[in-house]
Design a protein around this motif. Structure first.
Motif, PDB file in Angstrom:
ATOM      1  N   GLU A   1      44.931  41.455  42.499  1.00 32.09           N
ATOM      2  CA  GLU A   1      46.493  41.087  41.719  1.00 32.09           C
ATOM      3  C   GLU A   1      46.448  39.945  40.957  1.00 32.09           C
ATOM      4  OE1 GLU A   1      49.119  37.411  43.381  1.00 32.09           O
ATOM      5  OE2 GLU A   1      47.621  37.648  44.830  1.00 32.09           O
ATOM      6  N   ALA A   2      44.831  39.444  40.183  1.00 34.26           N
ATOM      7  CA  ALA A   2      45.155  38.634  38.759  1.00 34.26           C
ATOM      8  C   ALA A   2      45.253  39.719  37.745  1.00 34.26           C
ATOM      9  CB  ALA A   2      43.846  38.033  38.866  1.00 34.26           C
ATOM     10  N   LYS A   3      43.756  40.825  38.170  1.00 33.57           N
ATOM     11  CA  LYS A   3      44.462  41.966  36.994  1.00 33.57           C
ATOM     12  C   LYS A   3      45.715  43.132  36.673  1.00 33.57           C
ATOM     13  CE  LYS A   3      42.398  47.130  36.080  1.00 33.57           C
ATOM     14  NZ  LYS A   3      41.596  48.104  36.991  1.00 33.57           N
ATOM     15  N   SER A   4      46.676  42.916  38.101  1.00 36.90           N
ATOM     16  CA  SER A   4      47.688  43.701  37.398  1.00 36.90           C
ATOM     17  C   SER A   4      48.604  42.221  36.772  1.00 36.90           C
ATOM     18  CB  SER A   4      49.011  43.581  38.873  1.00 36.90           C
ATOM     19  OG  SER A   4      48.649  42.672  39.868  1.00 36.90           O
ATOM     20  N   GLN A   5      48.021  41.254  37.002  1.00 40.75           N
ATOM     21  CA  GLN A   5      49.337  39.991  36.519  1.00 40.75           C
ATOM     22  C   GLN A   5      48.667  40.153  34.142  1.00 40.75           C
ATOM     23  OE1 GLN A   5      48.931  36.712  37.816  1.00 40.75           O
ATOM     24  NE2 GLN A   5      50.688  37.548  39.636  1.00 40.75           N
ATOM     25  N   GLY A   6      46.997  41.264  33.995  1.00 43.77           N
ATOM     26  CA  GLY A   6      47.010  40.797  32.874  1.00 43.77           C
ATOM     27  C   GLY A   6      46.248  39.843  32.699  1.00 43.77           C
ATOM     28  N   ASP A   7      45.296  39.432  33.585  1.00 39.28           N
ATOM     29  CA  ASP A   7      44.836  37.449  33.226  1.00 39.28           C
ATOM     30  C   ASP A   7      43.691  37.727  34.026  1.00 39.28           C
ATOM     31  OD1 ASP A   7      43.977  35.222  32.819  1.00 39.28           O
ATOM     32  OD2 ASP A   7      45.384  34.098  34.847  1.00 39.28           O
TER      33      ASP A   7
ATOM     34  N   ARG B   1      41.739  34.594  34.588  1.00 38.87           N
ATOM     35  CA  ARG B   1      42.160  33.721  36.179  1.00 38.87           C
ATOM     36  C   ARG B   1      41.238  34.837  36.969  1.00 38.87           C
ATOM     37  NH1 ARG B   1      45.547  35.142  39.230  1.00 38.87           N
ATOM     38  NH2 ARG B   1      46.068  33.576  40.892  1.00 38.87           N
TER      39      ARG B   1
END
Length: 335
Positions: free
Chosen positions: A278-284, A287
């Motif tokens: 999920e964090a990867k999909s948000q490019g972070d 985090r």
């Protein structure tokens, strides 16, 4: 379950997801009697006579413990063709079938019913109808082979153990709440066994009692899928603010409490993967690493490398070291 070293004894009681250790310097039956004072219900253990002193309980015995006696006898046989057709091999097969059948009933009940009460009713009904007759046939078989095994110490001892304790071993066929073995109890006593050589500094009774209390909390955390480090961090932060004489308030801070914050919970690998993706999909990626460290390994951050393969991302890998540097500052924010 009972684990003894020399004349020292630690007793452990599991009720749902609560694990309690207690220290006594003797194996006397008065120790479990005092430890379980006020309790009524089922008590599952091996056939140690000391537990007979415990009042208002129904003794249930561990079938895996009994099965192990036949397996130990089997190991002593010569490695030849007759070994596979021996009384030991046949007894092991029959006993294994009973335990396997019990596991299948439990699995079927879990698939069929989501309601706990209906699930327990289903298990109890099938155990009485299917397992009880099968266990009685097994007992008849042991009575049949007993005369020809007299003089064979190991096998005779295994047969006598089952026949002399058949009521306790069969008790699980009467009620679904009784497991056919106390393996979970033995598993939870293992941490005390494997660290004995590292605990020689606990040379006093007070030291043994203190370690029993700490381990009760730590293992209860593990059984309830709570991260012990995060649990103690949360407790130490909040307990000074509480009235320590208020038992109901303190109960909210026990490892099995449903009022504990969600960030204390230990995540499964699939849950970790979902959070990171999920964090990867948000490019972070920063985090992403912080969430992981906060939830799982804030106390042992350098173990992070072992799990970095979950998300194959070069930027994620590069940011790991940076995240480690400010984890402590970000922890409060991520909470």
């Amino acid at each position: 379950d009972l684990h003894s070293t020399s004349r020292r004894q630690r007793q452990m009681c599991i009720r749902e997801a609560i694990v309690l250790y207690d220290y006594h310097s003797t194996r006397s039956g008065d120790c479990p009697k005092e430890f379980l004072k006020g309790y009524s219900g089922y008590l599952e253990s091996d056939a140690y006579d000391g537990y007979n002193k415990v009042e208002n309980v129904i003794r249930c015995l561990c079938n895996v413990h009994a099965l192990r006696k036949f397996k130990d006898s089997y190991k002593l046989l010569p490695n030849n063709k007759e070994r596979k057709t021996s009384d030991e091999a046949k007894a092991i097969q029959k006993y294994d079938e009973i335990i396997h059948h019990s596991n299948l009933i439990d699995e079927k009940a879990a698939e069929k019913y989501s309601n706990p009460e209906k699930r327990m009713e289903y298990i109890t009904k099938r155990r009485k109808e299917e397992l009880k007759p099968k266990f009685e046939k097994f007992l008849s078989y042991l009575e049949e082979i007993e005369p020809r095994n007299k003089g064979r110490y190991s096998m005779s001892k295994a047969i006598q153990y089952v026949l002399n304790n058949k009521e306790g071993l069969m008790e699980f066929t009467n009620d679904a709440i009784i497991p056919h073995d106390n393996t979970s109890c033995k598993r939870s006593i293992r941490p005390f066994v494997v660290i004995r050589n590292r605990c020689k500094f606990s040379v006093s009774v007070h030291g043994a009692q203190a370690s029993a209390i700490i381990y009760s909390l730590v293992i209860s955390c593990i059984e309830n899928k709570q991260n012990p480090y995060m649990y103690f961090t949360h407790s130490f932060e909040n307990l000074p603010k509480l009235d320590l004489t208020n038992k109901e308030e303190l109960r909210k801070y026990l490892p099995y409490s449903r009022e504990l914050p969600s960030y204390i919970r230990t995540l499964s690998k699939s849950e970790i993967k979902a959070i990171l993706n999920e964090a990867k999909s948000q490019g972070d990626p920063a985090r992403m690493a912080l969430l992981y460290i906060r939830q799982q390994f804030i106390c042992t951050t350098f173990k992070f490398d072992a799990y970095s393969h979950i998300v194959e991302d070069e930027l994620f890998q590069e940011n790991t070291i940076t995240c480690l540097l400010y984890t402590s500052d970000a922890a409060e924010t991520s909470r």
